[in-house]
Design a protein around this motif. Structure first.
Motif, short mmCIF file in Angstrom:
data_model
loop_
_atom_site.label_atom_id
_atom_site.label_comp_id
_atom_site.label_asym_id
_atom_site.label_seq_id
_atom_site.Cartn_x
_atom_site.Cartn_y
_atom_site.Cartn_z
N GLU A 72 44.06 9.35 20.29
CA GLU A 72 42.97 9.21 21.27
C GLU A 72 42.03 8.07 20.92
O GLU A 72 41.47 7.41 21.81
N GLU A 73 41.87 7.81 19.61
CA GLU A 73 41.04 6.68 19.19
C GLU A 73 41.68 5.36 19.58
O GLU A 73 40.99 4.41 19.98
N GLU A 79 40.71 0.79 25.83
CA GLU A 79 39.73 0.75 26.91
C GLU A 79 38.57 -0.17 26.55
O GLU A 79 38.08 -0.94 27.38
N ARG A 80 38.13 -0.13 25.29
CA ARG A 80 36.99 -0.93 24.85
C ARG A 80 37.31 -2.42 24.92
O ARG A 80 36.45 -3.24 25.24
N PHE A 81 38.57 -2.79 24.60
CA PHE A 81 38.93 -4.20 24.59
C PHE A 81 39.54 -4.67 25.90
O PHE A 81 39.95 -5.82 26.02
N LYS A 82 39.65 -3.80 26.86
CA LYS A 82 39.92 -4.13 28.25
C LYS A 82 41.03 -5.16 28.46
O LYS A 82 40.82 -6.25 29.00
N LEU A 87 42.91 -5.49 19.03
CA LEU A 87 41.93 -4.42 18.88
C LEU A 87 41.27 -4.59 17.53
O LEU A 87 41.89 -5.06 16.58
N VAL A 88 39.99 -4.21 17.43
CA VAL A 88 39.30 -4.22 16.14
C VAL A 88 38.79 -2.81 15.89
O VAL A 88 38.01 -2.28 16.68
N GLY A 184 53.28 1.83 29.75
CA GLY A 184 51.96 1.64 30.34
C GLY A 184 50.85 2.32 29.59
O GLY A 184 49.96 2.91 30.20
N ALA A 185 50.87 2.29 28.27
CA ALA A 185 49.83 2.93 27.48
C ALA A 185 48.46 2.40 27.87
O ALA A 185 48.27 1.21 28.05
N SER A 186 47.52 3.27 28.02
CA SER A 186 46.16 2.89 28.39
C SER A 186 45.24 3.99 27.93
O SER A 186 45.66 4.94 27.27
N ALA A 187 43.99 3.92 28.32
CA ALA A 187 43.05 4.97 27.95
C ALA A 187 43.41 6.28 28.63
O ALA A 187 42.97 7.35 28.23
N MET A 188 44.24 6.21 29.69
CA MET A 188 44.57 7.41 30.44
C MET A 188 45.89 8.03 30.00
O MET A 188 46.22 9.13 30.41
#
Length: 199
Positions: A72-73, A79-82, A87-88, A184-188
């Motif tokens: 989940e992180e 999502e944060r890096f849109k 990613l950081v 299609g991995a994403s925040a969802m």
């Protein structure tokens, strides 16, 4: 005597292509003093046998298992890096940040990701009490660094080129075991793979 002569010969070399340590030193010097170090400046002080005077504050493509990061992180980071190809992840206070490159990232993406991670590390070092945690929260710190790069990355690259640096290619990312988005991995939802392992 021969070892010393070899060491002195190495110290006289000038490298115009960035690795992680070189670029980290150049960035932090620029942010602290406004001075852009030349390849000759860095070559004169670069140490090949002894450890770098500035320890690395960004770990590039570390194994996910060493981060203790949950699925989940990872989705929150996406999502944060849109949609950016990197990613950081903020580790424990005082530990290096983790820069995770996504499969398909270009050399320019690696450069942008590294500058972003270094800017996050720099902003944290300038924040009172940063050693005790992230006072602004990871989202705010990340947004600040991304905004900095959106405005200043291209002018910074021009400055570096003017000082003789090669910015088209780098040796920043030595371990190319990248994160891959699957289905299609994403925040969802969706899946993520790292080095062929589903996480």
């Amino acid at each position: 005597m021969q070892l010393y002569a070899t060491y002195r010969g190495l110290c006289s070399l000038t490298f115009r292509m960035f690795n992680a340590v070189r670029l980290g030193n150049v960035l932090h010097t620029y942010w602290e003093s406004g001075r852009v170090l030349t390849p000759e400046d860095v070559g004169a002080s670069e140490v090949f046998v002894i450890r770098s005077p500035r320890p690395s504050n960004v770990s590039i493509n570390p194994p996910l298992i060493t981060l203790g990061i949950r699925e989940e992180e990872l989705h929150q980071l996406l999502e944060r890096f849109k949609g950016r190809p990197f990613l950081v992840h903020h580790l424990q206070p005082g530990a290096p940040l983790a820069l995770l490159m996504l499969e398909g990232a270009s050399d320019r993406d690696v450069l942008e990701g590294f500058v972003t991670a270094q800017r996050i590390a720099y902003d944290l070092s300038q924040t009172p009490g940063a050693g005790a945690g992230l006072p602004e929260g990871p989202c705010a710190v990340t947004a600040k660094a991304l905004a900095y790069c959106a405005e200043h990355l291209q002018p910074l690259l021009v400055l570096l080129q003017e000082q003789g640096w090669e910015v088209g290619r780098t040796y920043i990312e030595q371990d190319k075991c990248r994160l891959q988005l699957v289905s299609g991995a994403s925040a969802m939802g969706g899946r993520l793979e790292w080095g062929g392992e589903i996480v």
